[in-house]
Design an enzyme around this catalytic site. Structure first.
Site, mmCIF file in Angstrom:
data_model
loop_
_atom_site.group_PDB
_atom_site.id
_atom_site.type_symbol
_atom_site.label_atom_id
_atom_site.label_comp_id
_atom_site.label_asym_id
_atom_site.label_seq_id
_atom_site.Cartn_x
_atom_site.Cartn_y
_atom_site.Cartn_z
ATOM 1 N N CYS A 116 5.682 6.412 -4.955
ATOM 2 C CA CYS A 116 6.778 5.500 -4.607
ATOM 3 C C CYS A 116 7.636 5.188 -5.820
ATOM 4 O O CYS A 116 8.842 4.962 -5.699
ATOM 5 C CB CYS A 116 6.225 4.233 -3.986
ATOM 6 S SG CYS A 116 5.073 3.325 -5.032
ATOM 7 N N HIS A 152 3.988 -1.841 -4.973
ATOM 8 C CA HIS A 152 4.786 -0.826 -4.276
ATOM 9 C C HIS A 152 6.245 -0.943 -4.712
ATOM 10 O O HIS A 152 6.771 -2.041 -4.888
ATOM 11 C CB HIS A 152 4.672 -0.996 -2.755
ATOM 12 C CG HIS A 152 5.472 -0.030 -1.985
ATOM 13 N ND1 HIS A 152 5.212 1.328 -1.963
ATOM 14 C CD2 HIS A 152 6.560 -0.206 -1.162
ATOM 15 C CE1 HIS A 152 6.078 1.935 -1.195
ATOM 16 N NE2 HIS A 152 6.916 1.011 -0.695
#
Length: 572
Positions: free
Chosen positions: A45, A296
């Protein structure tokens, strides 16, 4: 002892050559649309969010489209970051509805950054820095490894993302400044005690004092002194990447929200004399989590149609409005607004101002502009009159803005005087009596009130007589009086009848004059004599009332006759 500050010691490089001479287009290429999502192949990510913001940067997209075509690839054997990103970009904007796998980049992660490993959580900002460095290496392919650093900073990578910081240290004793310039590809600011990006930028340029163990050794004083240190932005980049320092050196995350706006200006953080452009937001990378080794990363990007989308790995969703309220914003991408290059060029060049002298003139060296009359210029095609010395009569020029010179009207008294002088200068056969010449001395300023008795001296004086000059002088100094318009001036005869020099007891021959008291006063005027009050039955004899000087100065009041004896003197 303090002295005036001297010129700073500068290490700013001088650009003599460039590796990229093309123009950078900040507009989107035709046919571009919203990019597709990127597949997460295992804790990628951080990589996907950085690639989304880079591939939604219009000038970088235009350069990558030209790479391999107009800009040949110089990498013969090995990895080329520009070629890999170009392949990923082509697949992203191919119009596919599903996400793509950026294997061209993820498979060469250790080539891009040796310490990074696939499947491990990495920092998005760190990968961003290594990715741009890899693009710089692809631009320098084919050049010597010992290339001049000044020349290496002229690639399209530095022209898109590069800027300069100035670090100035000023001695507190002699005020001698020393400047050091550093190239930057992004701007990292501390947000520990700041609530907004503007406040963090202001603290970034706050003056810091070097004292105690950190004293500065001044090169002019040749000793360690207390000094002031300040960072400023000396050259603003085209693409401004603002990195918010959310992670402390101890690995703790600074989680409080930071306010940022859609538009940003660097005018308050620029060096003296440098232009601070304005920017517009087009990309945001956010981090959700508690630390750099967990959490994230996802991104918000602005597409070619001006719409905002949230790029969360393979998920692409429409975001309404500008994402300026992201609490976990980590990296901000700003693009300089169009039209800023001209303002920056004008601000960098000194403007020569002419020095004005105390008299108000401009210093010599500036040539005066010569104005030439032309039918194509000026007031609706009308030529302007050129200033020149007056030589003769000027005809009036038609036009509302052109002043028409007025012809002076002839003075009737002057014309009459000229005719009398001309008539008196002619030879006359009749010679006036010598007794009449003595009457000239009685002519005074009061005689100018009546137009019939003017200039007796010219009528009785011979052109060859000595009284001619005195009489002419008396007439020239007398104030001009215009004759009545109804009675034209009759020509002067050479012979003057003696009857005009003696008074008459006839009231009909006398003239009436309105007195200030409202009474009609009958005056008898004898050429060459003074005024006398005339009443019916008066013998006409003249009574002396004193010298003209006493009468002018009012030392002796005038005494009248009859009912006017006790009245105050009147002005004549």
């Amino acid at each position: 002892s303090s002295s005036k500050p001297t010129a700073p010691t500068s290490s700013l490089p001088v650009k003599s050559a460039t590796l990229f001479s093309g123009s950078l287009d900040t507009s989107w290429p035709s046919g571009a649309s919203t990019g597709s999502g990127l597949t997460n192949t295992g804790n990628t990510c951080f990589l996907n969010s950085a690639l989304q913001c880079l591939l939604h940067t219009p000038p970088l997209v235009n350069v990558l489209l030209s790479h391999g075509r107009k800009l040949p690839c110089q990498v013969k054997n090995g990895f080329c970051m520009s070629c890999s990103m170009r392949e990923v970009m082509t697949e992203m904007y191919a119009g596919r509805k599903h996400s793509i796998n950026p294997y061209q980049v993820t498979s060469r992660l250790q080539v891009i950054a040796k310490h990074m490993r696939r499947g491990r959580q990495e920092d998005s900002h760190e990968f961003l820095r290594y990715a741009i460095d890899a693009l710089q290496k692809s631009c320098l392919a084919g050049h010597s490894p010992k290339i001049d650093p000044k020349l290496a900073e002229t690639t399209w990578v530095h022209q898109i993302f590069g800027g300069k910081l100035r670090s100035r240290v000023t001695c507190s004793e002699c005020h001698h400044p020393s400047d050091t310039f550093d190239n930057i590809l992004d701007l990292s600011i501390d947000i520990q005690h700041a609530g907004s990006v503007k406040e963090a930028l202001r603290k970034f340029t706050t003056v810091d004092y070097l004292k105690g163990a950190d004293k500065y050794k001044c090169e002019k004083c040749t000793r360690r002194v207390i000094a002031e240190k300040q960072f400023t932005v000396h050259e603003a980049p085209l693409i401004l990447t603002v990195h918010l320092k959310r992670f402390s050196p101890m690995g703790r995350k600074i989680g409080h929200p930071i306010r940022y706006d859609e538009h940003l200006t660097l005018a308050n953080v620029m060096s003296d004399g440098q232009y601070g452009p304005s920017y517009s937001l087009y990309g945001v990378i956010s981090h959700a989590g508690g630390g750099p080794n967990s959490g994230h990363y996802f991104a918000h990007v602005k597409t070619a149609h001006g719409q905002w989308y949230e790029m969360n790995d393979d998920s692409v969703t429409r975001h309404h409005g500008v994402p300026t309220s992201m609490k976990n914003a980590y990296i901000l991408f700003y693009m300089r607004n169009k039209g800023q290059a001209l303002h920056a060029a004008l601000a960098s060049k000194p403007v020569s101002i002419p020095i004005v002298t105390p008299r108000g003139g401009v210093v010599a060296g500036m040539k005066k502009r010569k104005v030439v009359a032309s039918d194509d210029e000026g007031d609706g095609g009308k030529s302007e009159q050129r200033k020149q010395p007056f030589i003769g009569p000027i005809l009036p020029v038609a036009g509302p803005s052109t002043p028409v010179p007025s012809t002076p009207k002839p003075d009737p008294q002057a014309e009459s005087l000229k005719r009398k002088i001309a008539a008196a200068s002619k030879p006359s056969h009749a010679k006036p009596a010598s007794a009449l010449l003595s009457l000239v001395q009685y002519d005074d300023d009061d005689d100018d009130d009546d137009g019939d008795d003017d200039d007796v001296g010219e009528k009785v004086a011979s052109p060859s007589g000595p009284e001619t000059s005195a009489t002419a002088a008396t007439q020239e100094t007398a104030p001009p009086t215009s004759p009545p318009a109804s009675s034209p001036i009759s020509p002067v005869s050479a012979a003057v009848p003696p009857s005009r020099f003696y008074g008459s007891n006839s009231v009909e021959n006398a003239k009436k004059r309105k007195s200030p008291d409202g009474d009609d006063e009958v005056l008898q005027r004898t050429p060459g004599s003074r005024r006398q009050d005339i009443t019916p039955g008066f013998s006409g004899k003249r009574k002396s009332i004193g010298s003209p000087y006493d009468r002018a100065t009012n030392k002796q009041p005038l005494v009248g006759y009859g009912s006017r004896r006790n009245r105050p003197p009147r002005a004549v």
